[in-house]
Scaffold this motif. Structure first.
Motif, PDB file in Angstrom:
ATOM      1  N   ARG A   8       0.834  -1.046   0.022  1.00 14.69           N
ATOM      2  CA  ARG A   8      -0.001   0.079  -0.103  1.00 14.69           C
ATOM      3  C   ARG A   8       0.826   1.133   0.045  1.00 14.69           C
ATOM      4  O   ARG A   8       1.959   1.346   0.535  1.00 14.69           O
ATOM      5  N   PRO A   9       0.506   2.396  -0.484  1.00 11.23           N
ATOM      6  CA  PRO A   9       1.093   3.519  -0.603  1.00 11.23           C
ATOM      7  C   PRO A   9       1.548   3.861   0.992  1.00 11.23           C
ATOM      8  O   PRO A   9       0.540   3.880   1.931  1.00 11.23           O
ATOM      9  N   GLY A  10       2.677   4.376   1.414  1.00 12.91           N
ATOM     10  CA  GLY A  10       3.113   4.527   2.496  1.00 12.91           C
ATOM     11  C   GLY A  10       4.087   3.392   3.070  1.00 12.91           C
ATOM     12  O   GLY A  10       4.898   3.362   3.990  1.00 12.91           O
ATOM     13  N   ASP A  11       3.793   2.150   2.560  1.00 13.75           N
ATOM     14  CA  ASP A  11       4.927   0.981   3.039  1.00 13.75           C
ATOM     15  C   ASP A  11       6.191   1.230   2.622  1.00 13.75           C
ATOM     16  O   ASP A  11       6.477   2.235   1.610  1.00 13.75           O
ATOM     17  N   VAL A  12       7.092   0.787   3.268  1.00 14.87           N
ATOM     18  CA  VAL A  12       8.591   0.956   3.330  1.00 14.87           C
ATOM     19  C   VAL A  12       9.094  -0.491   2.588  1.00 14.87           C
ATOM     20  O   VAL A  12       8.472  -1.738   3.059  1.00 14.87           O
ATOM     21  N   ILE A  13       9.964  -0.311   1.664  1.00 18.02           N
ATOM     22  CA  ILE A  13      10.529  -1.341   0.876  1.00 18.02           C
ATOM     23  C   ILE A  13      12.094  -1.576   1.606  1.00 18.02           C
ATOM     24  O   ILE A  13      12.683  -0.680   1.848  1.00 18.02           O
ATOM     25  N   LEU A  14      12.232  -2.706   1.886  1.00 18.99           N
ATOM     26  CA  LEU A  14      13.456  -3.114   2.378  1.00 18.99           C
ATOM     27  C   LEU A  14      14.155  -4.253   1.387  1.00 18.99           C
ATOM     28  O   LEU A  14      13.707  -5.006   1.053  1.00 18.99           O
ATOM     29  N   VAL A  15      15.782  -4.146   1.409  1.00 20.03           N
ATOM     30  CA  VAL A  15      16.363  -5.442   1.000  1.00 20.03           C
ATOM     31  C   VAL A  15      17.246  -5.809   1.917  1.00 20.03           C
ATOM     32  O   VAL A  15      17.891  -5.022   2.869  1.00 20.03           O
ATOM     33  N   VAL A 125       8.249  -5.619   1.641  1.00 17.73           N
ATOM     34  CA  VAL A 125       7.648  -4.468   1.867  1.00 17.73           C
ATOM     35  C   VAL A 125       6.921  -4.511   3.101  1.00 17.73           C
ATOM     36  O   VAL A 125       5.995  -5.494   3.391  1.00 17.73           O
ATOM     37  N   LEU A 126       7.013  -3.674   3.842  1.00 15.53           N
ATOM     38  CA  LEU A 126       6.240  -3.574   5.519  1.00 15.53           C
ATOM     39  C   LEU A 126       5.513  -2.457   5.829  1.00 15.53           C
ATOM     40  O   LEU A 126       5.856  -1.532   5.168  1.00 15.53           O
TER      41      LEU A 126
END
Length: 183
Positions: A8-15, A125-126
């Motif tokens: 969703r918009p606002g979610d954070v992406i990490l690797v 994505v969290l």
């Protein structure tokens, strides 16, 4: 369920670590290229890092998407998420971990590490409330280069790379995988 449409918009992406190592390692073997430094594949089992991340979250439902960036790399994962959600993805170039050796090889050969295979990595994505705990858990579990690298935004299915100077460029979809399947 961690399918791409849960972002969703606002979610954070990490690797979970540096990208492109596997792609460059395979490329160097296929083309018999030798470098002053050895670049090893980042191939690894993913269950321990996923387990560490999930255990750190107060609620597993805060993890919305999990993706393996092996086929087409980080940029292709970002496009998959954008297509599934109808939103878009903004990646911050300065936050994306790339080994200096990988960046150098890519520059010499004309490859973009964002599109190269990363066999032993996870893109997650969290919820923004969960991202810091997930990164800290991954780092504590030995994934020192884990970090947040972007956000899901209302971008109408675009994937945008924000440069360190504040400029933006749209990342196109991968048309042809630079490393055809070997298995």
């Amino acid at each position: 369920d961690t399918s791409g449409n849960r972002a969703r918009p606002g979610d954070v992406i990490l690797v979970s670590g540096c990208i492109g190592e596997h792609g460059v390692a395979i490329l160097s073997q296929r083309e018999s290229l030798e470098f002053e430094t050895q670049i090893r594949s980042d191939s690894a089992a993913l269950h321990t890092l996923v387990q560490a991340m999930l255990q750190a979250l107060p609620d597993p439902a805060l993890l919305h998407v999990l993706r393996d960036p092996t086929r087409g790399g980080l940029a292709t994962v970002a496009h998959d998420i954008a297509a599934a959600t109808g939103a878009g993805v903004r990646l911050y170039e300065e936050r994306i971990p790339v080994l200096a050796q990988v960046a150098s090889v890519c520059e010499i050969l004309g490859y973009d590490p964002l599109y190269l295979a990363s066999e032993g990595r996870v893109v997650a994505v969290l919820s923004p409330d969960a991202s810091q705990a997930a990164v800290e858990a991954l780092q504590a579990a030995g994934f020192a280069d884990a970090r947040t690298i972007g956000v899901v935004e209302d971008l109408d299915k675009l994937v945008v790379l924000q440069t360190p100077l504040g400029g933006e460029r749209i990342l196109p979809e991968l048309e042809d995988d630079p490393l055809p399947r070997i298995c």
